[in-house]
Write a protein that holds these residues in place. Structure first.
Motif, PDB file in Angstrom:
ATOM      1  N   HIS A   1      -0.264   9.058  -0.654  1.00  0.00           N
ATOM      2  CA  HIS A   1      -1.240   8.867   0.431  1.00  0.00           C
ATOM      3  C   HIS A   1      -0.719   7.866   1.459  1.00  0.00           C
ATOM      4  O   HIS A   1      -0.165   6.831   1.096  1.00  0.00           O
ATOM      5  CB  HIS A   1      -2.628   8.508  -0.089  1.00  0.00           C
ATOM      6  CG  HIS A   1      -2.756   7.202  -0.831  1.00  0.00           C
ATOM      7  ND1 HIS A   1      -3.104   6.030  -0.220  1.00  0.00           N
ATOM      8  CD2 HIS A   1      -2.615   6.908  -2.155  1.00  0.00           C
ATOM      9  CE1 HIS A   1      -3.173   5.063  -1.116  1.00  0.00           C
ATOM     10  NE2 HIS A   1      -2.872   5.569  -2.304  1.00  0.00           N
TER      11      HIS A   1
ATOM     12  N   ASP B   1       0.721   0.197  -1.910  1.00  0.00           N
ATOM     13  CA  ASP B   1      -0.330   1.219  -2.064  1.00  0.00           C
ATOM     14  C   ASP B   1      -0.592   1.882  -0.720  1.00  0.00           C
ATOM     15  O   ASP B   1      -1.416   1.429   0.029  1.00  0.00           O
ATOM     16  CB  ASP B   1      -1.594   0.546  -2.619  1.00  0.00           C
ATOM     17  CG  ASP B   1      -2.665   1.538  -3.036  1.00  0.00           C
ATOM     18  OD1 ASP B   1      -2.391   2.741  -3.084  1.00  0.00           O
ATOM     19  OD2 ASP B   1      -3.794   1.085  -3.299  1.00  0.00           O
ATOM     20  N   ASP B   2       0.078   2.969  -0.352  1.00  0.00           N
ATOM     21  CA  ASP B   2       0.999   3.675  -1.213  1.00  0.00           C
ATOM     22  C   ASP B   2       2.274   4.000  -0.438  1.00  0.00           C
ATOM     23  O   ASP B   2       3.094   4.789  -0.864  1.00  0.00           O
ATOM     24  CB  ASP B   2       0.278   4.958  -1.710  1.00  0.00           C
ATOM     25  CG  ASP B   2       1.084   5.815  -2.657  1.00  0.00           C
ATOM     26  OD1 ASP B   2       1.778   5.257  -3.508  1.00  0.00           O
ATOM     27  OD2 ASP B   2       1.018   7.040  -2.522  1.00  0.00           O
TER      28      ASP B   2
ATOM     29  N   GLU C   1      -7.265   8.845   0.886  1.00  0.00           N
ATOM     30  CA  GLU C   1      -7.378   8.482  -0.530  1.00  0.00           C
ATOM     31  C   GLU C   1      -8.213   7.239  -0.708  1.00  0.00           C
ATOM     32  O   GLU C   1      -8.983   7.118  -1.664  1.00  0.00           O
ATOM     33  CB  GLU C   1      -5.984   8.276  -1.138  1.00  0.00           C
ATOM     34  CG  GLU C   1      -5.966   8.319  -2.658  1.00  0.00           C
ATOM     35  CD  GLU C   1      -6.208   6.990  -3.334  1.00  0.00           C
ATOM     36  OE1 GLU C   1      -6.383   6.985  -4.559  1.00  0.00           O
ATOM     37  OE2 GLU C   1      -6.240   5.941  -2.656  1.00  0.00           O
ATOM     38  N   GLU C   2      -8.056   6.287   0.203  1.00  0.00           N
ATOM     39  CA  GLU C   2      -8.776   5.013   0.060  1.00  0.00           C
ATOM     40  C   GLU C   2     -10.218   5.123   0.543  1.00  0.00           C
ATOM     41  O   GLU C   2     -10.954   4.146   0.555  1.00  0.00           O
ATOM     42  CB  GLU C   2      -8.054   3.901   0.843  1.00  0.00           C
ATOM     43  CG  GLU C   2      -6.604   3.680   0.422  1.00  0.00           C
ATOM     44  CD  GLU C   2      -6.440   3.065  -0.973  1.00  0.00           C
ATOM     45  OE1 GLU C   2      -7.429   2.955  -1.710  1.00  0.00           O
ATOM     46  OE2 GLU C   2      -5.291   2.715  -1.311  1.00  0.00           O
TER      47      GLU C   2
ATOM     48  N   ASP D   1       1.827   6.546  -7.441  1.00  0.00           N
ATOM     49  CA  ASP D   1       0.739   5.684  -6.957  1.00  0.00           C
ATOM     50  C   ASP D   1       0.248   4.776  -8.083  1.00  0.00           C
ATOM     51  O   ASP D   1      -0.879   4.286  -8.033  1.00  0.00           O
ATOM     52  CB  ASP D   1      -0.400   6.577  -6.434  1.00  0.00           C
ATOM     53  CG  ASP D   1      -1.366   5.829  -5.529  1.00  0.00           C
ATOM     54  OD1 ASP D   1      -0.994   4.763  -4.998  1.00  0.00           O
ATOM     55  OD2 ASP D   1      -2.501   6.309  -5.345  1.00  0.00           O
TER      56      ASP D   1
END
Ligand code: BES
Ligand code: ZN
Length: 462
Positions: free
Chosen positions: A88, A125-126, A159-160, A186
């Protein structure tokens, strides 16, 4: 003869170029939760498309109702396994900004007691992690002219922020995306010397509750007493979610939570986790979790309920004798085993409703629900990759659990019928999601070398 030594040498010789490329990527402010950065998310996606094109991968930005996906395909070489790599490109918000000791989007190498680190939001991340894989592919491509396996690349930008576009995207592109195995970078290492393959991820349920009492804020001298105070009601509800043993009180919450198999418990015990050191690193000394479980069991194999934020009343400077009209909390549950997030959501909401005085109302907002996933290590790719990692780090790679959640792994399973192999090089002190996030230069460099080795092993899988 194996091309691997030449590929590894290529990675070593071009280490600084790789770091500079990562720096370019880290400068892009691709914060997915904040719509003010939507354009930056597009820039990050475009950057990845160009980066893939640079190593001969046909890639494109695929727009969604949210932030775009990036999909790329290597030229197909028949007879070779086909894997999908997922990462991501979005990052967490940076606040509180004042706690950073440098601009989060101006990456730099810093020397620390534990070695050189890359400091920036997204370093671990990431963005740094996903670039370890791209750099490994680059090295294979530039050294041998091809990749050891066929690879589809999938990069996500939400993703977050709960991945709202992911499920429809996977459903709509099944044919294109379903391959033999997914690779995900990840997760973390066991420690700075010991690589790990993650075999368990916790699920996540996010719920936000807003309790309203009176129709406006009131003077607490004129109304306090007779008028319901939503902060009092909210905190009582929250306090009731755990008993004195740290167990969650929602009815049927533990349905689907099985005791840890003895074999796994033995393997985890053999890892020699130092609880005091783990807590000491963040200035804590006492395990505050569920009684009867070690910290590692709590993190990897037990569900939790946490309060991620509470709001209500006057929180500004000074003091105000207000009786607030509303109070709000963000509550998240980490889930394990076969716990059903949708049932838990229902039972949680029913519990809140039932605690509510007649005069008050509650609104619920859904922030995503994904079940836990357990990887079966039966697939030969697992042991072969473990060998590759052991070779690179000169230290036995371990199978580990993970306290965090990566919902895409469950969706790969359900929607694409595809297993995932999770290898990552993050460290516990990377401060992901926190100020001063970093990624160790060693993780980045040896991470790329590790993937180069894993790719060769996967080709042998045939
Ligand atoms: N990379 C993390 C997951 C992770 C955390 C792996 C800790 C290893 C150790 C991932 O980007 C993440 O933070 N996921 C979120 C879930 C998401 C739905 C917001 C999480 O776990 O909170
Ligand atoms: Zn992540």
């Amino acid at each position: 003869m194996s091309s691997l030594p030449a590929v590894l040498e290529h990675i070593d010789a071009h280490r600084d170029d790789a770091i500079n490329r990562l720096f370019e990527f880290l400068k892009i402010k691709s914060i997915s939760t904040d719509s003010a950065f939507a354009q930056d998310c597009i820039s990050a996606a475009d950057w990845l498309v160009a980066e893939l094109a640079d190593i001969g991968i046909k890639a494109s930005r695929r727009d969604t109702p949210g932030h775009p996906m990036v999909v790329g395909h290597s030229d197909t070489i028949s007879g070779r396994p086909h894997v999908l790599f997922y990462g991501h490109y979005d990052v967490q918000p940076v606040d509180p900004l004042e706690l950073w000791h440098r601009d989060p989007f101006d990456p730099a190498i810093e020397e620390t007691d534990s070695g050189a680190v890359i400091r920036a939001r997204g370093a671990a991340d990431d963005k740094g992690q996903l670039m370890t894989f791209i750099e490994a592919c680059r090295a294979w491509k530039q050294t041998t002219g091809e990749l050891p396996v066929n690879i589809t690349f999938l990069f996500e930008g939400e993703e977050e922020s709960g991945s709202p576009s992911l499920v429809p995207f996977l459903q709509g592109n099944k044919e294109e995306l379903a391959v033999d195995l997914a690779l995900v970078c990840d997760t973390g290492m066991w420690n700075a010397q010991t690589p790990a393959i993650c075999t368990m991820l916790r699920g996540l349920l996010g719920e936000e509750i807003t309790i309203t009492a009176a129709d406006k804020d009131l003077h607490s001298g004129m109304f306090g007493g007779p008028a319901a105070n939503p902060v009092r009601i909210l905190t009582k509800i929250l306090a009731g979610l755990h008993d004195n043993e740290g167990r969650i009180t929602i009815p049927d919450f533990y349905d689907g939570v099985d005791p840890l198999p003895a074999q796994i418990k033995t393997q985890w015990d053999s890892l020699g986790f130092d609880e005091a050191e783990f807590l000491g690193a963040v200035d804590l000394a006492v395990n505050a979790g569920e009684h009867g479980y070690s910290a590692l069991e709590q993190l990897w194999s037990r569900p939790t309920c946490e309060f991620n934020g509470i709001e209500g009343g006057y929180t500004g400077e000074g003091f105000k004798t207000v009786l607030p009209s509303k109070a709000n909390a963000k509550v998240s549950f980490r889930l394990v085993g076969n716990q059903n997030p949708l049932t838990i959501r229902e039972n949680f909401r029913a519990y809140v409703q039932q605690c509510l005085p007649t005069d008050c109302t509650v609104e619920f907002e859904d922030h995503g629900a994904s079940p836990a996933t357990t990887m079966s290590i039966a697939n030969a790719a697992f042991e072969n990759s473990r060998t590759a990692l052991t070779d690179e780090w000169n230290n036995d790679a371990v199978y580990a659990g993970c306290g965090g959640s990566i919902p895409v792994v469950g969706y790969f399973n359900e929607i694409l019928n595809m297993e995932s192999l999770l290898i990552g090089f993050g460290l516990d002190d990377d401060q992901i999601h926190s100020p001063n996030e970093k990624y160790s230069v060693q993780s980045f460099h040896k991470g790329a070398r590790s993937w180069a080795r894993v790719l060769e092993k996967l080709a042998e899988n045939g």
